[in-house]
Scaffold this motif. Sequence first.
Motif, PDB file in Angstrom:
ATOM      1  N   THR A  53      56.574  -9.732 -40.107  1.00 42.21           N
ATOM      2  CA  THR A  53      56.788  -8.287 -40.196  1.00 42.21           C
ATOM      3  C   THR A  53      55.654  -7.537 -39.510  1.00 42.21           C
ATOM      4  O   THR A  53      54.482  -7.850 -39.723  1.00 42.21           O
ATOM      5  CB  THR A  53      56.875  -7.831 -41.656  1.00 42.21           C
ATOM      6  OG1 THR A  53      57.945  -8.522 -42.312  1.00 42.21           O
ATOM      7  CG2 THR A  53      57.126  -6.334 -41.750  1.00 42.21           C
ATOM      8  N   ALA A  54      56.008  -6.564 -38.709  1.00 43.68           N
ATOM      9  CA  ALA A  54      55.038  -5.645 -38.115  1.00 43.68           C
ATOM     10  C   ALA A  54      55.449  -4.233 -38.513  1.00 43.68           C
ATOM     11  O   ALA A  54      56.637  -3.904 -38.512  1.00 43.68           O
ATOM     12  CB  ALA A  54      55.024  -5.776 -36.602  1.00 43.68           C
ATOM     13  N   VAL A  55      54.480  -3.398 -38.869  1.00 41.56           N
ATOM     14  CA  VAL A  55      54.753  -1.997 -39.189  1.00 41.56           C
ATOM     15  C   VAL A  55      53.861  -1.131 -38.310  1.00 41.56           C
ATOM     16  O   VAL A  55      52.637  -1.257 -38.334  1.00 41.56           O
ATOM     17  CB  VAL A  55      54.509  -1.688 -40.676  1.00 41.56           C
ATOM     18  CG1 VAL A  55      54.774  -0.202 -40.958  1.00 41.56           C
ATOM     19  CG2 VAL A  55      55.406  -2.554 -41.564  1.00 41.56           C
ATOM     20  N   ILE A  56      54.487  -0.269 -37.525  1.00 36.39           N
ATOM     21  CA  ILE A  56      53.762   0.557 -36.571  1.00 36.39           C
ATOM     22  C   ILE A  56      54.242   2.003 -36.653  1.00 36.39           C
ATOM     23  O   ILE A  56      55.359   2.283 -37.087  1.00 36.39           O
ATOM     24  CB  ILE A  56      53.955   0.042 -35.134  1.00 36.39           C
ATOM     25  CG1 ILE A  56      55.454  -0.088 -34.812  1.00 36.39           C
ATOM     26  CG2 ILE A  56      53.233  -1.286 -34.937  1.00 36.39           C
ATOM     27  CD1 ILE A  56      55.749  -0.561 -33.399  1.00 36.39           C
ATOM     28  N   ALA A  57      53.383   2.908 -36.221  1.00 36.06           N
ATOM     29  CA  ALA A  57      53.719   4.334 -36.192  1.00 36.06           C
ATOM     30  C   ALA A  57      53.264   4.902 -34.858  1.00 36.06           C
ATOM     31  O   ALA A  57      52.112   4.693 -34.456  1.00 36.06           O
ATOM     32  CB  ALA A  57      53.049   5.073 -37.345  1.00 36.06           C
ATOM     33  N   THR A 156      45.286  -7.791 -38.608  1.00 42.72           N
ATOM     34  CA  THR A 156      44.207  -6.816 -38.440  1.00 42.72           C
ATOM     35  C   THR A 156      43.253  -7.247 -37.341  1.00 42.72           C
ATOM     36  O   THR A 156      42.866  -6.448 -36.475  1.00 42.72           O
ATOM     37  CB  THR A 156      43.434  -6.647 -39.756  1.00 42.72           C
ATOM     38  OG1 THR A 156      44.321  -6.192 -40.774  1.00 42.72           O
ATOM     39  CG2 THR A 156      42.305  -5.636 -39.597  1.00 42.72           C
ATOM     40  N   LYS A 157      42.885  -8.517 -37.342  1.00 34.59           N
ATOM     41  CA  LYS A 157      41.969  -9.049 -36.328  1.00 34.59           C
ATOM     42  C   LYS A 157      42.568  -8.923 -34.934  1.00 34.59           C
ATOM     43  O   LYS A 157      41.886  -8.499 -33.991  1.00 34.59           O
ATOM     44  CB  LYS A 157      41.653 -10.510 -36.643  1.00 34.59           C
ATOM     45  CG  LYS A 157      40.694 -11.165 -35.660  1.00 34.59           C
ATOM     46  CD  LYS A 157      40.425 -12.610 -36.050  1.00 34.59           C
ATOM     47  CE  LYS A 157      39.487 -13.294 -35.051  1.00 34.59           C
ATOM     48  NZ  LYS A 157      39.236 -14.710 -35.424  1.00 34.59           N
ATOM     49  N   LYS A 179      44.880   4.050 -35.361  1.00 36.31           N
ATOM     50  CA  LYS A 179      44.177   3.566 -36.540  1.00 36.31           C
ATOM     51  C   LYS A 179      44.831   2.281 -37.044  1.00 36.31           C
ATOM     52  O   LYS A 179      46.053   2.183 -37.094  1.00 36.31           O
ATOM     53  CB  LYS A 179      44.190   4.620 -37.646  1.00 36.31           C
ATOM     54  CG  LYS A 179      43.485   5.929 -37.292  1.00 36.31           C
ATOM     55  CD  LYS A 179      41.994   5.703 -37.036  1.00 36.31           C
ATOM     56  CE  LYS A 179      41.277   7.020 -36.765  1.00 36.31           C
ATOM     57  NZ  LYS A 179      39.835   6.806 -36.458  1.00 36.31           N
ATOM     58  N   VAL A 180      44.009   1.325 -37.417  1.00 38.43           N
ATOM     59  CA  VAL A 180      44.485   0.060 -37.959  1.00 38.43           C
ATOM     60  C   VAL A 180      44.059  -0.036 -39.414  1.00 38.43           C
ATOM     61  O   VAL A 180      42.891   0.171 -39.745  1.00 38.43           O
ATOM     62  CB  VAL A 180      43.918  -1.131 -37.163  1.00 38.43           C
ATOM     63  CG1 VAL A 180      44.403  -2.455 -37.761  1.00 38.43           C
ATOM     64  CG2 VAL A 180      44.302  -1.030 -35.695  1.00 38.43           C
ATOM     65  N   GLY A 181      45.007  -0.347 -40.284  1.00 37.41           N
ATOM     66  CA  GLY A 181      44.688  -0.463 -41.700  1.00 37.41           C
ATOM     67  C   GLY A 181      45.760  -1.253 -42.422  1.00 37.41           C
ATOM     68  O   GLY A 181      46.877  -1.409 -41.912  1.00 37.41           O
ATOM     69  N   PRO A 182      45.443  -1.756 -43.604  1.00 37.46           N
ATOM     70  CA  PRO A 182      46.414  -2.582 -44.345  1.00 37.46           C
ATOM     71  C   PRO A 182      47.617  -1.777 -44.811  1.00 37.46           C
ATOM     72  O   PRO A 182      47.495  -0.614 -45.208  1.00 37.46           O
ATOM     73  CB  PRO A 182      45.596  -3.098 -45.529  1.00 37.46           C
ATOM     74  CG  PRO A 182      44.508  -2.084 -45.709  1.00 37.46           C
ATOM     75  CD  PRO A 182      44.167  -1.607 -44.339  1.00 37.46           C
ATOM     76  N   LEU A 183      48.772  -2.408 -44.759  1.00 36.52           N
ATOM     77  CA  LEU A 183      50.004  -1.793 -45.237  1.00 36.52           C
ATOM     78  C   LEU A 183      49.994  -1.758 -46.756  1.00 36.52           C
ATOM     79  O   LEU A 183      49.850  -2.785 -47.409  1.00 36.52           O
ATOM     80  CB  LEU A 183      51.217  -2.593 -44.752  1.00 36.52           C
ATOM     81  CG  LEU A 183      52.584  -2.105 -45.226  1.00 36.52           C
ATOM     82  CD1 LEU A 183      52.918  -0.764 -44.588  1.00 36.52           C
ATOM     83  CD2 LEU A 183      53.664  -3.147 -44.902  1.00 36.52           C
ATOM     84  N   GLU A 184      50.159  -0.578 -47.312  1.00 34.77           N
ATOM     85  CA  GLU A 184      50.213  -0.433 -48.766  1.00 34.77           C
ATOM     86  C   GLU A 184      51.631  -0.200 -49.256  1.00 34.77           C
ATOM     87  O   GLU A 184      51.907  -0.286 -50.450  1.00 34.77           O
ATOM     88  CB  GLU A 184      49.292   0.711 -49.207  1.00 34.77           C
ATOM     89  CG  GLU A 184      47.825   0.434 -48.910  1.00 34.77           C
ATOM     90  CD  GLU A 184      46.912   1.550 -49.380  1.00 34.77           C
ATOM     91  OE1 GLU A 184      47.443   2.576 -49.883  1.00 34.77           O
ATOM     92  OE2 GLU A 184      45.682   1.413 -49.241  1.00 34.77           O
ATOM     93  N   GLY A 185      52.506   0.085 -48.330  1.00 31.13           N
ATOM     94  CA  GLY A 185      53.903   0.281 -48.696  1.00 31.13           C
ATOM     95  C   GLY A 185      54.694   0.819 -47.529  1.00 31.13           C
ATOM     96  O   GLY A 185      54.191   1.642 -46.755  1.00 31.13           O
ATOM     97  N   PHE A 186      55.903   0.329 -47.374  1.00 28.82           N
ATOM     98  CA  PHE A 186      56.827   0.864 -46.382  1.00 28.82           C
ATOM     99  C   PHE A 186      58.084   1.308 -47.107  1.00 28.82           C
ATOM    100  O   PHE A 186      58.651   0.555 -47.906  1.00 28.82           O
ATOM    101  CB  PHE A 186      57.202  -0.178 -45.327  1.00 28.82           C
ATOM    102  CG  PHE A 186      58.258   0.305 -44.369  1.00 28.82           C
ATOM    103  CD1 PHE A 186      57.928   1.111 -43.293  1.00 28.82           C
ATOM    104  CD2 PHE A 186      59.598  -0.023 -44.573  1.00 28.82           C
ATOM    105  CE1 PHE A 186      58.910   1.588 -42.434  1.00 28.82           C
ATOM    106  CE2 PHE A 186      60.579   0.446 -43.715  1.00 28.82           C
ATOM    107  CZ  PHE A 186      60.229   1.252 -42.637  1.00 28.82           C
ATOM    108  N   PHE A 187      58.522   2.532 -46.824  1.00 29.14           N
ATOM    109  CA  PHE A 187      59.672   3.099 -47.508  1.00 29.14           C
ATOM    110  C   PHE A 187      60.711   3.522 -46.469  1.00 29.14           C
ATOM    111  O   PHE A 187      60.455   4.422 -45.665  1.00 29.14           O
ATOM    112  CB  PHE A 187      59.234   4.299 -48.359  1.00 29.14           C
ATOM    113  CG  PHE A 187      58.063   3.990 -49.255  1.00 29.14           C
ATOM    114  CD1 PHE A 187      58.257   3.316 -50.454  1.00 29.14           C
ATOM    115  CD2 PHE A 187      56.770   4.329 -48.886  1.00 29.14           C
ATOM    116  CE1 PHE A 187      57.185   3.005 -51.282  1.00 29.14           C
ATOM    117  CE2 PHE A 187      55.682   4.029 -49.695  1.00 29.14           C
ATOM    118  CZ  PHE A 187      55.895   3.358 -50.903  1.00 29.14           C
TER     119      PHE A 187
END
Length: 239
Positions: A53-57, A156-157, A179-187
């Motif tokens: 899974t990849a989550v991008i904006a 992240t790396k 910005k790169v950061g951990p996914l805390e939730g995808f809705f």
Amino acid sequence: MSRSQFSRLSLCAAAIGALAITAFAVAPLRAAEDAVVIPAPTQDVKATDGLQTAVIAGGCFWGVQGVFQHTAGVVNAVSGYSGGSKMTADYHMVSTGTTGHAESVEIKFDPKKISYGKILQIFFSVAHDPTQLNRQGPDSGTQYRSAIFTTSDEQTKVADAYIAQLNAAKVYQKPIVTKVGPLEGFFPAEAYHQDYLTLHPTQPYIAYNDIPKVENLKKIFADKYIEKPTLVSEAKVTN
């Protein structure tokens, strides 16, 4: 024009449509102007059995989703919200720019067919402009920011290393602001946002801002382009 000028029910207004058609006739779509040919990442996430899974904006999720629905190896690409709470994962609330959410796309992909690094290369090259801060094209606000929400330390790396690589290579005229950061939730977003590019290809905002991104994918990443999009409404994988 921004998406807010084209979205909602007022899109059907004849006056807007006439103006848009006139504008396109005078100034043809810029199918390749906004894309940047960039090197592949020197680091990548290891391929594993099963889906990743990849989550991008990267601005309006309509275009980002559309690009990855035409990308080989992607089994589902869902528009949604990341960066805020479940309570505020609502389009009208997110549109205020006060929820912490970014319009995002969750990409489920087969790492034996496409790697995480290739997903990022397409993201940085044709899906959006990573040098625009809290905006993308005609849309402005933190909900349109450029971001990568990682699901593992390895992601992240790889993402951090790739941004450093691209900045060092000076492939853009300005520094990358992603910005790169951990996914805390995808809705997932509301149903009417899903498969939007495919369902509304002649809508002025889509025709001007997003169809060229898919055309750029076809030109720059021909080996990863598929003609028939993988739609949310038809996907066998939904989680």
